[in-house]
Design a protein around this motif. Structure first.
Motif, PDB file in Angstrom:
ATOM      1  N   PRO A 284       0.812  -1.236   0.000  1.00 57.53           N
ATOM      2  CA  PRO A 284       0.000   0.000   0.000  1.00 57.53           C
ATOM      3  C   PRO A 284       0.837   1.274   0.000  1.00 57.53           C
ATOM      4  CG  PRO A 284      -0.894  -1.597   1.550  1.00 57.53           C
ATOM      5  CD  PRO A 284       0.403  -2.156   1.067  1.00 57.53           C
ATOM      6  N   GLU A 285       2.077   1.194   0.466  1.00 56.04           N
ATOM      7  CA  GLU A 285       2.938   2.377   0.488  1.00 56.04           C
ATOM      8  C   GLU A 285       3.584   2.652  -0.859  1.00 56.04           C
ATOM      9  OE1 GLU A 285       3.068  -0.052   2.670  1.00 56.04           O
ATOM     10  OE2 GLU A 285       2.155   0.948   4.407  1.00 56.04           O
ATOM     11  N   GLY A 286       3.348   1.803  -1.848  1.00 55.88           N
ATOM     12  CA  GLY A 286       3.904   2.020  -3.175  1.00 55.88           C
ATOM     13  C   GLY A 286       5.267   1.409  -3.394  1.00 55.88           C
ATOM     14  N   THR A 287       5.733   0.531  -2.507  1.00 65.49           N
ATOM     15  CA  THR A 287       7.024  -0.134  -2.657  1.00 65.49           C
ATOM     16  C   THR A 287       6.809  -1.610  -2.958  1.00 65.49           C
ATOM     17  OG1 THR A 287       7.142  -0.578  -0.270  1.00 65.49           O
ATOM     18  CG2 THR A 287       8.101   1.504  -1.072  1.00 65.49           C
ATOM     19  N   LEU A 288       7.914  -2.307  -3.252  1.00 64.83           N
ATOM     20  CA  LEU A 288       7.868  -3.736  -3.503  1.00 64.83           C
ATOM     21  C   LEU A 288       8.427  -4.470  -2.288  1.00 64.83           C
ATOM     22  CD1 LEU A 288       9.049  -3.990  -7.221  1.00 64.83           C
ATOM     23  CD2 LEU A 288       6.736  -4.287  -6.336  1.00 64.83           C
ATOM     24  N   ALA A 289       7.773  -5.560  -1.923  1.00 65.53           N
ATOM     25  CA  ALA A 289       8.194  -6.346  -0.760  1.00 65.53           C
ATOM     26  C   ALA A 289       7.818  -7.799  -0.981  1.00 65.53           C
ATOM     27  CB  ALA A 289       7.575  -5.809   0.525  1.00 65.53           C
ATOM     28  N   TYR A 290       8.523  -8.666  -0.264  1.00 64.51           N
ATOM     29  CA  TYR A 290       8.214 -10.100  -0.287  1.00 64.51           C
ATOM     30  C   TYR A 290       7.262 -10.420   0.861  1.00 64.51           C
ATOM     31  CZ  TYR A 290      12.155 -10.641  -3.503  1.00 64.51           C
ATOM     32  OH  TYR A 290      13.002 -10.549  -4.589  1.00 64.51           O
ATOM     33  N   PRO A 291       5.986 -10.759   0.567  1.00 59.47           N
ATOM     34  CA  PRO A 291       5.064 -11.114   1.655  1.00 59.47           C
ATOM     35  C   PRO A 291       5.518 -12.409   2.335  1.00 59.47           C
ATOM     36  CG  PRO A 291       3.879 -10.622  -0.387  1.00 59.47           C
ATOM     37  CD  PRO A 291       5.317 -10.760  -0.747  1.00 59.47           C
ATOM     38  N   SER A 292       5.646 -12.350   3.648  1.00 61.95           N
ATOM     39  CA  SER A 292       6.081 -13.510   4.420  1.00 61.95           C
ATOM     40  C   SER A 292       5.162 -13.673   5.621  1.00 61.95           C
ATOM     41  CB  SER A 292       7.544 -13.339   4.874  1.00 61.95           C
ATOM     42  OG  SER A 292       8.383 -13.072   3.774  1.00 61.95           O
ATOM     43  N   ARG A 293       5.095 -14.902   6.108  1.00 62.81           N
ATOM     44  CA  ARG A 293       4.281 -15.212   7.285  1.00 62.81           C
ATOM     45  C   ARG A 293       5.147 -15.916   8.322  1.00 62.81           C
ATOM     46  NH1 ARG A 293      -1.301 -14.520   6.639  1.00 62.81           N
ATOM     47  NH2 ARG A 293      -1.539 -12.946   5.000  1.00 62.81           N
ATOM     48  N   ALA A 294       4.857 -15.632   9.592  1.00 58.86           N
ATOM     49  CA  ALA A 294       5.597 -16.229  10.700  1.00 58.86           C
ATOM     50  C   ALA A 294       4.612 -16.641  11.775  1.00 58.86           C
ATOM     51  CB  ALA A 294       6.623 -15.253  11.265  1.00 58.86           C
ATOM     52  N   ALA A 295       4.880 -17.780  12.408  1.00 55.00           N
ATOM     53  CA  ALA A 295       4.049 -18.294  13.498  1.00 55.00           C
ATOM     54  C   ALA A 295       4.695 -17.942  14.830  1.00 55.00           C
ATOM     55  CB  ALA A 295       3.882 -19.801  13.368  1.00 55.00           C
ATOM     56  N   PHE A 296       3.884 -17.502  15.780  1.00 54.86           N
ATOM     57  CA  PHE A 296       4.399 -17.143  17.096  1.00 54.86           C
ATOM     58  C   PHE A 296       4.893 -18.384  17.829  1.00 54.86           C
ATOM     59  CE2 PHE A 296       1.528 -13.573  16.179  1.00 54.86           C
ATOM     60  CZ  PHE A 296       2.383 -12.511  16.441  1.00 54.86           C
ATOM     61  N   ASP A 297       5.940 -18.191  18.635  1.00 57.37           N
ATOM     62  CA  ASP A 297       6.498 -19.301  19.399  1.00 57.37           C
ATOM     63  C   ASP A 297       5.494 -19.782  20.442  1.00 57.37           C
ATOM     64  OD1 ASP A 297       8.808 -19.043  17.944  1.00 57.37           O
ATOM     65  OD2 ASP A 297       9.840 -17.825  19.459  1.00 57.37           O
ATOM     66  N   ALA A 298       5.636 -21.036  20.792  1.00 51.30           N
ATOM     67  CA  ALA A 298       4.765 -21.614  21.804  1.00 51.30           C
ATOM     68  C   ALA A 298       4.991 -20.902  23.136  1.00 51.30           C
ATOM     69  CB  ALA A 298       5.043 -23.116  21.945  1.00 51.30           C
TER      70      ALA A 298
END
Length: 444
Positions: free
Chosen positions: A390-404
């Motif tokens: 949305p800010e007009g830049t390019l980025a790699y979408p990534s996902r992370a799971a919270f630690d237990a």
């Protein structure tokens, strides 16, 4: 205690005044912070001791010849000026360069100033040391012997101050070189210290398995029954469509069914006596079924005009005013039902800071609401191609799971995520971005 009588002899008073001036000039020379200040004092302030037309501060160059470094009344020396060239030509005289005592030069020594008589004051290190340069003074009048003595004394003070500014104790110089060498070696050693490569990226807490709620029919949303980020139970109504058109269509469909049923009933009654009516019974029965199907379809749409939650969760959408009165098509996403107890971290890794990231990479989340309490997570996936943000830049979408055991933050909270990569040296860590910018600049 009796005070001495005041000085009444004018000649003695003038001598005392000159001695006081000599004392002030010597103090100014010894307090000069560098050679430039000392040269300025020598060629300009010496005029207080005996007036002269102009003065020049001369110092040996790299080739050993005397060069003009400062001129009275000027802030800088022009090497191509006729006076400077003529003066340096006169300074090339070996007898003048090797002089140990002040020397008077007759008028005409300089072709550019044939009417001026010059006084050369050599500057030598104390106790018969090496040559430091000299002071050239020029004036049209003769040089009195007493004035020559005072100027020679002042020149000796200038030589002593110049020697003090130029000299460096050997032990201190060796210590300085050793300190610089040790500092350079320490910095070089620090460049090989292993550190973990990391990158900072904007992050947001999102639902791990969100349920999108789409428009079941074409129509206009009349009102929302839940507010943004409101928790709802399964089966709770979410929003309603405007049913004015659907109710009108249902009423028309009901009347069409009634008409078709009446026509079919009339054809059945006439079929006992009229063969033609018996042939129309089947056609009218089909029309009746078609009318009922149309009515049932409109009724089903009317029932779907009130959308309910298929599961419990939090209603995630924008401002209701963005949707009210807006026509939507079937299948268009209206909101999302998110489970607040099943969240993950969405990280937008900038293209310029992209690392080689794989599943399991360590992530630390610094929330904007609590930046001093980072939350731990592990990378689960990262996109292969960058996407616009949305800010007009390019980025790699990534996902992370919270630690237990990590307390799950509220949905929608934003912050900054630090994503860790492979171990590298400190030198590479510090120079990675400058080297990338240099590569783009030179085109390699």
């Amino acid at each position: 205690m009796t005070l001495p009588p005041p000085v009444t002899d004018p000649a003695l008073g003038a001598l005392v005044e000159r001695l006081a001036t000599l004392r002030e000039l010597e103090l100014a020379a010894r307090r000069a912070p560098d050679e430039a200040a000392l040269a300025f004092t020598a060629v300009n302030d010496s005029h207080r001791l005996l007036p002269y037309h102009w003065a020049a501060w001369c110092r040996p160059g790299r080739d050993g010849r005397l060069q003009v470094r400062a001129l009275s009344g000027l802030s800088a020396v022009e090497r191509e000026a006729p006076l400077v060239q003529a003066l340096e030509a006169a300074l090339a005289d070996r007898d003048l360069a090797a002089a140990d005592a002040p020397r008077l030069l007759p008028a005409g020594t300089l072709a550019s100033d044939p009417q001026l008589q010059a006084l050369w004051l050599p500057l030598r290190a104390p106790n018969g040391g090496h040559r430091l340069g000299g002071l050239w003074l020029a004036r049209p009048e003769a040089w009195p012997p007493a004035a020559q003595t005072l100027l020679a004394e002042l020149a000796e003070c200038h030589a002593h101050a110049l020697q003090a500014l130029s000299a460096r104790p050997p032990r201190r110089s060796l210590r300085t070189r050793s300190l610089v060498t040790l500092t350079a070696l320490a910095l070089l050693a620090l460049g090989f210290v292993p550190v973990r490569l990391s990158v900072l990226a904007p992050a947001e807490v999102v639902a791990r398995r969100p349920l999108p709620v789409a428009a079941p029919i074409d129509g206009v949303i009349e009102r929302f029954l839940v507010q943004p980020n409101e928790a709802v139970e399964a089966g709770a109504p979410l929003f309603e469509f405007d049913t004015t058109t659907l109710r009108a269509r249902l009423e028309v469909a009901e009347r069409a069914v009634a008409v078709a049923a009446a026509e079919h009933q009339r054809a059945v009654q006439k079929a006992f006596a009229d063969a033609a009516s018996r042939a129309e019974v089947a056609l009218l029965a089909a029309k009746l079924d078609e009318s009922r199907a149309s009515r049932d379809a409109v009724a089903a749409q009317l029932e779907r005009s009130r959308v309910s939650a298929a599961q419990a969760g939090v209603a995630v959408y924008t401002d209701p005013d963005d949707w009210l009165g807006r026509p939507v098509a079937t299948g268009e996403k209206i909101l999302t039902l998110a489970d607040a107890a099943d969240t993950e971290l969405a990280v937008q890794v900038p293209v310029d800071d992209a690392l080689i990231l794989g599943p399991g990479a360590e992530v630390q989340l610094f929330l904007n609401t609590d930046p001093l309490a980072p939350l731990g997570a592990r990378l689960t996936r990262s996109a292969y191609e960058p996407q616009p943000t949305p800010e007009g830049t390019l980025a790699y979408p990534s996902r992370a799971a919270f630690d237990a055991g990590t307390p799950l933050p509220r949905l929608g909270l934003k912050g900054t995520a630090r994503v860790y990569g492979e171990p590298v040296t400190l030198g590479y860590y510090l120079m990675r971005r400058p080297l990338a910018a240099l590569r783009r600049w030179i085109g390699l």
